[in-house]
Design a protein around this motif. Structure first.
Motif, PDB file in Angstrom:
ATOM      1  N   ALA A 342      -1.669  -6.845  -9.377  1.00  0.00           N
ATOM      2  CA  ALA A 342      -2.098  -6.625 -10.754  1.00  0.00           C
ATOM      3  C   ALA A 342      -3.330  -7.482 -11.059  1.00  0.00           C
ATOM      4  N   GLY A 343      -4.290  -6.887 -11.717  1.00  0.00           N
ATOM      5  CA  GLY A 343      -5.500  -7.607 -12.092  1.00  0.00           C
ATOM      6  C   GLY A 343      -6.612  -7.539 -11.065  1.00  0.00           C
ATOM      7  N   LYS A 344      -6.287  -7.112  -9.837  1.00  0.00           N
ATOM      8  CA  LYS A 344      -7.290  -7.018  -8.773  1.00  0.00           C
ATOM      9  C   LYS A 344      -7.940  -5.635  -8.797  1.00  0.00           C
ATOM     10  N   VAL A 345      -9.264  -5.603  -8.665  1.00  0.00           N
ATOM     11  CA  VAL A 345     -10.000  -4.345  -8.657  1.00  0.00           C
ATOM     12  C   VAL A 345     -10.939  -4.324  -7.457  1.00  0.00           C
ATOM     13  N   PHE A 346     -10.909  -3.233  -6.711  1.00  0.00           N
ATOM     14  CA  PHE A 346     -11.866  -3.051  -5.622  1.00  0.00           C
ATOM     15  C   PHE A 346     -12.956  -2.087  -6.080  1.00  0.00           C
ATOM     16  N   LYS A 347     -14.184  -2.551  -6.099  1.00  0.00           N
ATOM     17  CA  LYS A 347     -15.311  -1.675  -6.367  1.00  0.00           C
ATOM     18  C   LYS A 347     -15.589  -0.843  -5.120  1.00  0.00           C
ATOM     19  N   GLN A 348     -16.248   0.295  -5.290  1.00  0.00           N
ATOM     20  CA  GLN A 348     -16.536   1.156  -4.157  1.00  0.00           C
ATOM     21  C   GLN A 348     -17.338   0.433  -3.072  1.00  0.00           C
ATOM     22  N   THR A 349     -18.159  -0.497  -3.476  1.00  0.00           N
ATOM     23  CA  THR A 349     -19.024  -1.214  -2.536  1.00  0.00           C
ATOM     24  C   THR A 349     -18.292  -2.301  -1.761  1.00  0.00           C
ATOM     25  N   ASP A 350     -17.039  -2.568  -2.119  1.00  0.00           N
ATOM     26  CA  ASP A 350     -16.287  -3.642  -1.462  1.00  0.00           C
ATOM     27  C   ASP A 350     -15.971  -3.234  -0.019  1.00  0.00           C
ATOM     28  N   LEU A 351     -16.447  -4.028   0.924  1.00  0.00           N
ATOM     29  CA  LEU A 351     -16.255  -3.701   2.336  1.00  0.00           C
ATOM     30  C   LEU A 351     -14.789  -3.715   2.759  1.00  0.00           C
ATOM     31  N   GLU A 352     -13.941  -4.328   1.950  1.00  0.00           N
ATOM     32  CA  GLU A 352     -12.507  -4.336   2.256  1.00  0.00           C
ATOM     33  C   GLU A 352     -11.957  -2.907   2.317  1.00  0.00           C
ATOM     34  N   LEU A 353     -12.521  -2.025   1.498  1.00  0.00           N
ATOM     35  CA  LEU A 353     -12.063  -0.633   1.487  1.00  0.00           C
ATOM     36  C   LEU A 353     -12.439   0.095   2.774  1.00  0.00           C
ATOM     37  N   GLU A 354     -13.462  -0.397   3.472  1.00  0.00           N
ATOM     38  CA  GLU A 354     -13.876   0.230   4.732  1.00  0.00           C
ATOM     39  C   GLU A 354     -12.893  -0.105   5.867  1.00  0.00           C
ATOM     40  N   LYS A 355     -11.905  -0.950   5.559  1.00  0.00           N
ATOM     41  CA  LYS A 355     -10.899  -1.331   6.553  1.00  0.00           C
ATOM     42  C   LYS A 355      -9.506  -0.786   6.186  1.00  0.00           C
ATOM     43  N   MET A 356      -9.448   0.130   5.245  1.00  0.00           N
ATOM     44  CA  MET A 356      -8.164   0.619   4.731  1.00  0.00           C
ATOM     45  C   MET A 356      -7.243   1.092   5.861  1.00  0.00           C
ATOM     46  N   ASN A 357      -5.990   0.646   5.809  1.00  0.00           N
ATOM     47  CA  ASN A 357      -5.033   0.994   6.873  1.00  0.00           C
ATOM     48  C   ASN A 357      -3.659   1.349   6.315  1.00  0.00           C
ATOM     49  N   TYR A 358      -3.606   1.827   5.074  1.00  0.00           N
ATOM     50  CA  TYR A 358      -2.336   2.129   4.425  1.00  0.00           C
ATOM     51  C   TYR A 358      -2.420   3.454   3.664  1.00  0.00           C
ATOM     52  N   LEU A 359      -1.242   3.970   3.327  1.00  0.00           N
ATOM     53  CA  LEU A 359      -1.108   5.136   2.461  1.00  0.00           C
ATOM     54  C   LEU A 359      -0.412   4.702   1.183  1.00  0.00           C
ATOM     55  N   VAL A 360      -0.898   5.173   0.053  1.00  0.00           N
ATOM     56  CA  VAL A 360      -0.366   4.694  -1.224  1.00  0.00           C
ATOM     57  C   VAL A 360       0.965   5.354  -1.560  1.00  0.00           C
ATOM     58  N   GLU A 361       1.629   4.767  -2.530  1.00  0.00           N
ATOM     59  CA  GLU A 361       2.888   5.308  -3.036  1.00  0.00           C
ATOM     60  C   GLU A 361       2.698   6.759  -3.467  1.00  0.00           C
ATOM     61  N   GLY A 362       3.623   7.600  -3.046  1.00  0.00           N
ATOM     62  CA  GLY A 362       3.516   9.025  -3.377  1.00  0.00           C
ATOM     63  C   GLY A 362       3.088   9.870  -2.194  1.00  0.00           C
ATOM     64  N   VAL A 363       2.575   9.211  -1.149  1.00  0.00           N
ATOM     65  CA  VAL A 363       2.175   9.949   0.046  1.00  0.00           C
ATOM     66  C   VAL A 363       3.358  10.019   1.008  1.00  0.00           C
ATOM     67  N   ILE A 364       3.667  11.216   1.481  1.00  0.00           N
ATOM     68  CA  ILE A 364       4.709  11.410   2.488  1.00  0.00           C
ATOM     69  C   ILE A 364       4.018  11.556   3.836  1.00  0.00           C
ATOM     70  N   GLY A 365       4.152  10.520   4.656  1.00  0.00           N
ATOM     71  CA  GLY A 365       3.469  10.494   5.948  1.00  0.00           C
ATOM     72  C   GLY A 365       3.301   9.067   6.403  1.00  0.00           C
ATOM     73  N   SER A 366       2.778   8.880   7.598  1.00  0.00           N
ATOM     74  CA  SER A 366       2.593   7.527   8.124  1.00  0.00           C
ATOM     75  C   SER A 366       1.294   7.440   8.900  1.00  0.00           C
ATOM     76  N   VAL A 367       0.747   6.238   8.939  1.00  0.00           N
ATOM     77  CA  VAL A 367      -0.512   5.992   9.635  1.00  0.00           C
ATOM     78  C   VAL A 367      -0.224   5.872  11.120  1.00  0.00           C
TER      79      VAL A 367
END
Length: 367
Positions: A342-367
């Motif tokens: 809570a309170g954390k925001v990732f801007k589109q330019t945040d390089l952390e998003l370029e390392k995404m390795n998860y699926l959010v709540e509501g997704v049925i499936g696995s990485v």
């Protein structure tokens, strides 16, 4: 045949002159030959077609010549293609467009041709690690996939939507997650069923995946594969709805097509061409979204409701204004863990998003 030989000879002469220039990036005042390499056919209604549309616009520019090669696999074959474009056609700016071309292929060829610029789509170019004459460009197309999700959220009757993807790399996961978050902003109980086919172009598996999800009650589809044609047509035959990807597939299924997430690669291409022609430094890492003109939405299909359009248009306006964030806390993954507090925001330019390795709540499936 004589004209062809003369053309090749003249291009070789230009290439030799370019190689002899005092500066490795001294392309100003010289005709610019641009090479574009595709992993599939240029008319695939998808990834390659979107790149080819940008290349077609480059051909209209005075003083720019474009050479192209399609159906080049993500193997050493692309090294041969790049080398051939440089040595035979005199290309001094090369766009190897497929994700798998970057490492190891661009990284192997670029140091051998320091006077040639390489602009790769999707790779994560890193300062001090990768060659200075290599570059990465991409776009925040998950903004459009979020909007796809908003439309899907309004249009689904089963509250089951589907995503057919090639590989679980970060850029694909960003799209799956954004699509899901967009849909759940409309109806929190919506689920997204994901099937990974294993590669960028697997028409048989894509058809099987579409039919399988349709059998499970999924009524709105989107995708991240190179050529969405099979998925769009299969979903339409099953009486389902589709949000497209890469380029517009509206012509394939006019009644089933709701909208789509499209690339506008000309924005990135032009940035590299202008830098090369003026002798400016090679832009090594460029990204952009809706407000930058890197991505765009397909026109709404005839069945999209006014309420769906209104909400999607409102969110899109916020995105263009830079006041909307897709990935913000609190956000959980589909295993129940907190991935964005809570309170954390990732801007589109945040390089952390370029390392995404998860699926959010509501997704049925696995990485």
């Amino acid at each position: 045949m004589t004209n062809f030989i003369n053309r090749r000879d003249s291009i070789k002469t230009l290439a030799a002159l370019g190689a002899a220039a005092a500066s490795p990036f001294a392309f100003a005042q010289k005709p610019l030959t641009v090479g574009v390499i595709y992993v599939g056919p240029r008319d695939d209604y998808g990834y390659n077609q979107a790149q080819a549309q940008a290349a077609a616009e480059l051909k209209k520019m005075p003083g720019v010549k474009v050479v192209e090669e399609e159906n080049v696999p993500e193997t050493a074959a692309v090294q041969k293609s790049m080398t051939g474009m440089i040595a035979q056609d005199g290309a001094s700016l090369v766009f190897p467009t497929s994700f798998g071309y970057f490492d190891p292929h661009v990284l192997a060829v670029a140091p051998k041709f320091p006077n040639v610029r390489f602009a790769h789509c999707g790779g994560l170019w890193t300062e001090g690690k990768h060659p200075k004459n290599a570059a990465s460009f991409f776009g925040y197309i998950e903004e459009c996939q979020y909007l796809n999700g908003v439309i899907a959220g309004h249009m689904t009757k089963s509250n089951k939507i589907g995503f057919i993807a090639a590989k679980p790399i970060p850029q694909v996961l960003r799209n799956i997650n954004a699509f899901t978050l967009g849909a759940r902003s409309v109806k929190p109980g919506i689920t997204t069923s994901v099937i990974f086919t294993g590669d960028w172009s697997m028409p048989v598996k894509e058809a099987e995946a579409t039919n399988s999800l349709a059998d499970q009650g999924v009524d709105v589809f989107t995708m991240h594969v190179d050529g969405p044609k099979v998925i769009v047509e299969t979903a339409a035959k099953r009486g389902k709805m589709v949000c497209g990807y890469h380029a517009s597939q509206a012509k394939l299924a006019p009644q089933a097509y709701l909208t789509g997430a499209e690339w506008n690669w000309l924005t990135a291409y032009t940035t590299f061409v202008e830098a090369a022609r003026s002798g400016k430094p090679h832009p090594n890492f460029i990204r952009g979204g809706l407000k930058d003109g890197y991505v765009k939405m397909s026109a709404y299909g005839p069945t999209v409701t006014d309420a769906a359009k209104k909400q999607a248009d409102s969110v899109k306006a916020q995105m263009v204004a830079g006041s909307f964030d897709i990935f913000k806390g609190p956000l959980k993954d589909n295993k129940g863990g907190t991935i964005v507090p809570a309170g954390k925001v990732f801007k589109q330019t945040d390089l952390e998003l370029e390392k995404m390795n998860y699926l959010v709540e509501g997704v049925i499936g696995s990485v």
